[in-house]
Write an enzyme that holds these catalytic residues in place. Structure first.
Site, PDB file in Angstrom:
ATOM      1  N   HIS A  92      15.262  64.985  40.687  1.00 14.22           N
ATOM      2  CA  HIS A  92      13.817  65.326  41.882  1.00 14.22           C
ATOM      3  C   HIS A  92      14.025  65.165  43.057  1.00 14.22           C
ATOM      4  O   HIS A  92      13.505  65.276  44.393  1.00 14.22           O
ATOM      5  CB  HIS A  92      12.706  64.122  42.075  1.00 14.22           C
ATOM      6  CG  HIS A  92      13.737  62.769  42.282  1.00 14.22           C
ATOM      7  ND1 HIS A  92      14.186  61.788  41.514  1.00 14.22           N
ATOM      8  CD2 HIS A  92      13.675  61.880  43.623  1.00 14.22           C
ATOM      9  CE1 HIS A  92      15.084  60.628  42.400  1.00 14.22           C
ATOM     10  NE2 HIS A  92      14.131  60.827  43.776  1.00 14.22           N
ATOM     11  N   ASP A 123      16.498  62.742  34.955  1.00 15.54           N
ATOM     12  CA  ASP A 123      16.080  62.958  36.563  1.00 15.54           C
ATOM     13  C   ASP A 123      17.572  63.128  36.707  1.00 15.54           C
ATOM     14  O   ASP A 123      17.803  62.385  38.062  1.00 15.54           O
ATOM     15  CB  ASP A 123      15.811  61.398  36.574  1.00 15.54           C
ATOM     16  CG  ASP A 123      14.813  61.823  38.423  1.00 15.54           C
ATOM     17  OD1 ASP A 123      14.919  62.946  38.683  1.00 15.54           O
ATOM     18  OD2 ASP A 123      14.870  60.382  39.172  1.00 15.54           O
ATOM     19  N   SER A 206      18.470  57.827  46.742  1.00 17.89           N
ATOM     20  CA  SER A 206      18.711  58.356  44.791  1.00 17.89           C
ATOM     21  C   SER A 206      19.704  59.744  44.696  1.00 17.89           C
ATOM     22  O   SER A 206      20.095  59.974  45.951  1.00 17.89           O
ATOM     23  CB  SER A 206      16.735  59.587  44.834  1.00 17.89           C
ATOM     24  OG  SER A 206      16.618  59.121  44.300  1.00 17.89           O
TER      25      SER A 206
END
Length: 356
Positions: A92, A123, A206
């Protein structure tokens, strides 16, 4: 009942951050003046000093391996995977982009990077520096089997655009199955075997590193929980993809640009949620069956509605995905399904989930 939801910890475009300083007064005139300390206090000071030294040693060793990744839409973090300039991050963070700007923790000059591969199911993604500099510092990845609850960890990344930030916590749980929300053109996904941590994970973290005190990466920071009742972050609840999953997926993306051995179980079917007479979810209806796959070999066919997997009731697509996440390829399970209004069961040997 208080409910939590998960949010991606990708950062938005860098904005203005204001720091508020709070001053603290020194000793008051009434404070006692101690001239000595007890043996216990001395021991505690020694332990505290040793732990602090451990933290600083880990930061010095690992932080140069953690990078900031910038796209046209925002920023995230990544971890240097090898000396060839491959960097592992979240899918993402990469989104649909094919070119990136990367800033190393120990260099000011941004570097250009290109897309290598992306696996939204877990992911994970890999990008590669176009011109890797000398002295690049790849991280060391731990074996996830060695990760235990209570283990002290540091989360490293670029939260809210604050480059090379470090937070501290413990491993709160292992083996969590969580649902990643949809975002950046990717659908939601069930992610098994996640590491839960109390180390703060904020937007921009992230793709960063969750690190143990042996200077090993035990996971890639991915999700943070939000308290729906309070409408804000749920302190101390974050999730990271375990290192063994990271290395399994990254190696395949670097070698082939796709994933054929995810380590995750699959039926090799396309399904949709089917509603019952009362309009409530009643099962996972099979839309298509991959020829030669586990479901096909077991005799399942389009139009069948899966209602059970072993002892787990299946009411919709998500419950089927969660049930499969608890198994491994090669596991033999019993599928309960309805066909033409009649209930049936069939044994199925699960296959391997590959690239979508």
């Amino acid at each position: 009942m208080r409910r939590l939801r998960l949010v991606l910890s990708r950062g938005a475009a860098a904005g203005l951050l204001t720091a508020l300083a709070v001053s603290c007064t020194g000793d008051s005139a009434d404070s006692p003046n101690t001239t000595g300390s007890s043996p216990r206090a001395a021991d505690e000071t020694s332990v505290s000093s040793e732990l602090q030294s451990d933290y600083m040693r880990v930061v010095r060793k690992v932080l140069p391996s953690v990078v900031e990744i910038t796209t046209r839409e925002g920023l995230g973090s990544g971890v240097v995977y090898d000396a060839k300039g491959n960097i592992v991050t979240n899918a993402h963070v990469v989104g649909e982009h094919r070119s990136f700007t990367v800033t190393l923790a120990d260099r000011q000059q941004p570097l250009r990077a290109e897309f290598v591969g992306r696996y939204p199911v877990n992911d994970l993604a890999v990008i590669r520096l176009e011109d890797p500099p000398s002295g690049l510092r790849p991280a060391t990845f731990a074996d996830s089997k060695t990760v235990g609850v209570g283990q002290i960890v540091l989360a490293m990344g670029n939260p809210l655009g604050l480059s090379s930030s470090v937070t501290q916590g413990i491993v709160s749980a292992v083996g969590r199955t969580v649902t990643k929300p949809a975002g950046d053109g990717a659908p939601s996904a069930i992610m098994p075997n996640m590491v839960q941590t109390s180390a703060a994970i904020n937007p921009g973290n992230s793709g960063g590193a969750l690190v143990n005190l042996s200077s090993e990466v035990i996971g890639i920071n991915t999700l943070a929980a939000v308290d729906e009742q309070l409408g804000g972050a749920a302190p101390g609840i974050g999730f990271a993809i375990p290192s063994s999953t990271v290395t399994r997926i990254a190696d395949q993306l670097i070698e082939d640009g796709k994933v054929t051995d995810s380590g995750r179980a699959a039926l090799d079917v396309t399904v949709r949620t089917v509603l019952g007479d009362d309009l409530s979810p009643a099962g996972a209806g099979i839309v298509s069956v991959n020829q030669g796959g586990p479901a096909d070999k077991a005799g399942l066919r389009p139009g069948d509605v899966i209602t059970e997997l072993d002892d787990t009731r299946i009411t919709d697509v998500q419950s089927l995905a969660e049930a499969l996440a608890a198994h491994a390829p090669g596991d033999r399970v019993t599928i309960g399904y309805s066909r033409g209004g009649r209930s049936h069961t069939t044994p199925v040997t699960l296959g391997t989930l590959g690239s979508p």
